[in-house]
Design an enzyme around this catalytic site. Structure first.
Site, PDB file in Angstrom:
ATOM      1  N   TYR A 241      -3.293   6.644   6.032  1.00 14.06           N
ATOM      2  CA  TYR A 241      -2.481   7.848   5.788  1.00 14.06           C
ATOM      3  C   TYR A 241      -3.118   8.617   4.642  1.00 14.06           C
ATOM      4  O   TYR A 241      -3.499   8.023   3.634  1.00 14.06           O
ATOM      5  CB  TYR A 241      -1.047   7.440   5.424  1.00 14.06           C
ATOM      6  CG  TYR A 241      -0.132   8.597   5.091  1.00 14.06           C
ATOM      7  CD1 TYR A 241       0.236   9.526   6.064  1.00 14.06           C
ATOM      8  CD2 TYR A 241       0.378   8.772   3.793  1.00 14.06           C
ATOM      9  CE1 TYR A 241       1.092  10.583   5.767  1.00 14.06           C
ATOM     10  CE2 TYR A 241       1.238   9.823   3.484  1.00 14.06           C
ATOM     11  CZ  TYR A 241       1.590  10.725   4.481  1.00 14.06           C
ATOM     12  OH  TYR A 241       2.431  11.771   4.162  1.00 14.06           O
TER      13      TYR A 241
ATOM     14  N   LYS B 289      -0.388   9.227  -7.359  1.00  8.06           N
ATOM     15  CA  LYS B 289       0.472   8.123  -7.809  1.00  8.06           C
ATOM     16  C   LYS B 289       0.249   7.715  -9.263  1.00  8.06           C
ATOM     17  O   LYS B 289       0.730   8.370 -10.166  1.00  8.06           O
ATOM     18  CB  LYS B 289       0.319   6.939  -6.855  1.00  8.06           C
ATOM     19  CG  LYS B 289       0.671   7.369  -5.411  1.00  8.06           C
ATOM     20  CD  LYS B 289       1.045   6.232  -4.531  1.00  8.06           C
ATOM     21  CE  LYS B 289       1.131   6.659  -3.067  1.00  8.06           C
ATOM     22  NZ  LYS B 289       2.464   6.693  -2.518  1.00  8.06           N
TER      23      LYS B 289
ATOM     24  N   ASP C 179     -10.001   7.777  -0.102  1.00  2.51           N
ATOM     25  CA  ASP C 179      -8.651   8.120  -0.523  1.00  2.51           C
ATOM     26  C   ASP C 179      -8.133   6.959  -1.370  1.00  2.51           C
ATOM     27  O   ASP C 179      -7.740   5.923  -0.856  1.00  2.51           O
ATOM     28  CB  ASP C 179      -7.771   8.349   0.710  1.00  2.51           C
ATOM     29  CG  ASP C 179      -6.325   8.664   0.337  1.00  2.51           C
ATOM     30  OD1 ASP C 179      -5.955   8.462  -0.834  1.00  2.51           O
ATOM     31  OD2 ASP C 179      -5.577   9.102   1.230  1.00  2.51           O
TER      32      ASP C 179
HETATM   33  N1  PMP Z   1      -3.027   9.024   0.562  1.00  6.92           N
HETATM   34  C1  PMP Z   1      -2.493   7.802   0.535  1.00  6.92           C
HETATM   35  C2  PMP Z   1      -3.388   6.629   0.703  1.00  6.92           C
HETATM   36  C3  PMP Z   1      -1.120   7.639   0.351  1.00  6.92           C
HETATM   37  O1  PMP Z   1      -0.592   6.408   0.360  1.00  6.92           O
HETATM   38  C4  PMP Z   1      -0.321   8.791   0.164  1.00  6.92           C
HETATM   39  C5  PMP Z   1       1.173   8.689  -0.076  1.00  6.92           C
HETATM   40  N2  PMP Z   1       1.789   7.517   0.198  1.00  6.92           N
HETATM   41  C6  PMP Z   1      -0.926  10.033   0.199  1.00  6.92           C
HETATM   42  C7  PMP Z   1      -2.286  10.123   0.384  1.00  6.92           C
HETATM   43  C8  PMP Z   1      -0.133  11.286   0.011  1.00  6.92           C
HETATM   44  O2  PMP Z   1       0.307  11.403  -1.287  1.00  6.92           O
HETATM   45  P1  PMP Z   1       1.618  12.256  -1.632  1.00  6.92           P
HETATM   46  O3  PMP Z   1       2.789  11.507  -1.070  1.00  6.92           O
HETATM   47  O4  PMP Z   1       1.603  12.355  -3.124  1.00  6.92           O
HETATM   48  O5  PMP Z   1       1.445  13.581  -0.981  1.00  6.92           O
END
Ligand code: PMP
Length: 405
Positions: free
Chosen positions: A127, A239, A211
């Site tokens: 994701y 995060k 990511d």
């Molecule tokens: N990349 C990863 C690996 C994530 O786990 C998340 C959110 N869980 C995101 C991107 C997106 O981040 P945000 O919820 O701050 O938009």
């Protein structure tokens, strides 16, 4: 709309009413009814120092009293960028965004501009936020033409990856991957997998985007790329770097990052980008991590918890697989190993639902989805872990419908 602002909060995957939380302190949260829970959601990975850590609260009070939003650049933006660049050698420059979603969208745009190609290769079960290019096939509302620019291959399948790159190498702008997947539950890369992806992308002039929104500053000070010794072209963060406040970031070498506006022609901007409060909470968090390096103890605690859960599952005769790395893990109700999204999807969700609900009744809060990670923080204790293992004994029995199903 389900009464929530983010779908996973609705508890639909495990059943039961959504909780509403009003307070957090250390490793615990309190709901509207005054019930206290030991928290393994940890702000979905953001709260590596637990709730209301004094260093963060103090930094935020100080920052707020100097103005919530000043509208121009603040020295704290430079300070947090420096901390990130010092920790992660592949990052020379940093651009802050407000979410991980936005960081990943911007990484894709930058990769497209840099390579003058359009296609993006993703991995099933990873994701990267909800930008159109990165949600192709996962949501309604994406134009076909946009979706056609996204290719998806299974995680941990080198042959599928190499085939896809071989066929599309001239069209591929970037490959984006969670180096350790945390959104199909925790799934680590098989030995040599990331190194081979690095080699193949480099050979074909395809940019490699890591990511590290979850893994950055979670799997160690230098993130997954340090752990696996891989240098991506671009990295996205989120995060932890915001200490519990909204944040995202994109980082890489100057020669690529300079393409971002205003120096370059790739637009990204935002009213709240580099928000002073997010910067303050992020700086306090990273300084604390740097000074205390809680990674070893957190990892040992996670190992103790996983071992205890495995023991209790075995005692209850319930087949489980514990996938974990560092201070994050997922317990799958499965009798076979989980290396990809298909295998994760084949695990017993009904059992997970009963297990999670039983834990919740016993005051232990885990993510209400079988495909998320449990996060330990630097303030979880051995006592917390042992209490969770004791609660899990009862919870495992309930997964077979014998007790309080
Ligand atoms: N990349 C990863 C690996 C994530 O786990 C998340 C959110 N869980 C995101 C991107 C997106 O981040 P945000 O919820 O701050 O938009």
């Amino acid at each position: 709309m389900g009464g929530v602002n983010s779908p996973v909060r609705a508890f639909r995957q495990i059943g039961g009413e959504p909780l509403m939380l009003v307070r957090g302190e250390g490793a615990e949260v309190v709901d509207t009814e005054g019930r206290t829970f030991l928290d393994f959601i940890g702000g979905w990975g953001a709260l590596i120092l637990g709730h209301t850590h004094p260093a963060i609260v103090t930094a935020l009070r100080r920052a707020l009293s100097a103005g919530s939003l000043l509208g121009l650049t603040h020295p704290a933006e430079v300070e947090l960028a420096r901390l990130i660049a010092d920790a992660v050698p592949s990052v020379e420059q940093v651009r802050f965004t407000v979410s991980g979603t936005e960081a990943c969208m911007t990484a894709v745009r930058l990769a497209r501009a840099h390579t003058n190609r359009t296609k993006v290769l993703t991995f099933a079960g990873c994701y990267h936020g909800h930008g159109d290019s990165l949600m192709a096939g996962k949501t309604a509302g994406i134009p076909e033409l946009t979706a056609a620019e996204t290719l998806t291959v299974p995680f941990n399948d080198l042959a599928a990856f190499e085939d896809a790159v071989q066929q599309r190498s001239r069209e591929l702008a970037c490959v984006i991957i969670e180096p350790v997947a945390a959104n199909m539950g925790v799934v680590a890369p098989e030995p040599g997998y990331l190194a081979r992806i690095r080699e193949v992308t480099r050979r074909h002039g395809v940019m490699l985007v890591f990511d590290e929104v979850v893994t950055g500053f979670r799997l160690g000070w230098g993130g997954a790329q340090e752990r696996y010794g891989i240098t991506p072209d671009l990295t996205t963060f989120g995060k932890i770097i915001g200490g519990g406040l909204p944040i995202g970031a994109l980082g890489g070498p100057r020669r690529i990052m300079r393409r971002l506006a205003p120096e370059g022609d790739v637009f990204h901007g935002g009213t709240f980008a580099g928000h002073p409060l997010s910067m303050a909470a992020g700086i306090a968090t990273l300084n604390e991590l740097k000074a205390r390096s809680p990674y070893g103890p957190m990892e040992r605690l996670a190992e103790r918890l996983m071992a205890g859960l495995a023991r209790e599952a075995e005692r209850a005769g319930v087949p489980v697989r514990l996938n974990g790395l560092g201070s994050m893990f997922t317990l799958f109700f499965s009798s076979s190993a989980i290396h990809n999204f298909r295998q994760a999807g084949a695990s017993r969700r009904d059992r997970f639902g009963r297990w999670a609900s039983s834990l919740r009744r016993q005051g232990i809060l885990i993510p209400p989805s079988p495909f998320e990670a449990l996060f330990l923080s630097a303030v979880h204790s051995e006592e917390d872990v042992d209490r969770t293992i004791r609660a899990a004994r009862h919870a495992f029995a309930s997964t077979r419908g014998e007790l309080d199903a």
